[in-house]
Design an enzyme around this catalytic site. Sequence first.
Site, PDB file in Angstrom:
ATOM      1  N   CYS A   1     -69.299  -5.580  63.917  1.00  0.00           N
ATOM      2  CA  CYS A   1     -67.924  -6.079  63.783  1.00  0.00           C
ATOM      3  C   CYS A   1     -67.918  -7.593  64.008  1.00  0.00           C
ATOM      4  CB  CYS A   1     -67.021  -5.396  64.805  1.00  0.00           C
ATOM      5  SG  CYS A   1     -65.278  -5.882  64.648  1.00  0.00           S
TER       6      CYS A   1
ATOM      7  N   ASP B   1     -65.845  -9.150  65.632  1.00  0.00           N
ATOM      8  CA  ASP B   1     -65.272  -9.428  66.950  1.00  0.00           C
ATOM      9  C   ASP B   1     -66.181 -10.364  67.769  1.00  0.00           C
ATOM     10  OD1 ASP B   1     -64.586  -9.054  69.816  1.00  0.00           O
ATOM     11  OD2 ASP B   1     -63.209  -7.535  69.054  1.00  0.00           O
TER      12      ASP B   1
HETATM   13 ZN   LIG Z   1     -64.008  -4.705  66.068  1.00  0.00          ZN
END
Ligand SMILES: [Zn+2]
Length: 211
Positions: free
Chosen positions: A42, A44
């Site tokens: 991800c 993130d």
């Molecule tokens: Zn994520």
Amino acid sequence: MLPIEQLLENNVAWAQARVKEDPDFFNRLANLQTPQFLWIGCSDSRVPANQITDTQPGEIFVHRNIANLVIHTDVNLGAVLDYAVNHLKVKHIIVCGHYGCGGVKAAMTQTDYKPILNKWLRNIKDVYRIYREELDAIEDMEKRADRLVELNVKEQVTNLAKMSTIQKAWKEERRPHLHGWAYGLKNGYINPILDLEPGTGIDPIYEYDDL
Ligand SMILES: [Zn+2]
């Protein structure tokens, strides 16, 4: 928050420290990369591949997008996968999701995030639909989201196995192993969700017999 200038200052200090530790560090890496792992994670900022696996530059080839999705029409993912499998000859591909994923949580709502994000999140909604019965039975919304993180990882690993790039490498070279992991933002631990050995059977409608 760091000002942008700080990043460049940090970089100088980091580069100097590496050379002090190992004078050949950059010479070695500049000439060759031979990573054994492809990481599909991800975007993130809290889930950096190298830090959480305590690995160095040169060890992991990395692709990241929102909610670590493997979409067969994604040219970016396809190019990374082709290069990693057919040129770098990686032995393992890791799809790493993470608990508390904002992309997964967003996909669980009925909010209109506008066309581009809606299209992307649709893929996670499709995972929800497949496992609706199991997910709807989990009353705690945080736990439900965390289970969807795991199921999403499982589906994305399966999506890799559906691709001819993977099936051809499995057939000819018995690699790469596929791994699905979920990382815990709250404790820093990785939870292995599933492993697919080279040659693992999938639904035959996705299997190519003339590779
Ligand atoms: Zn994520």
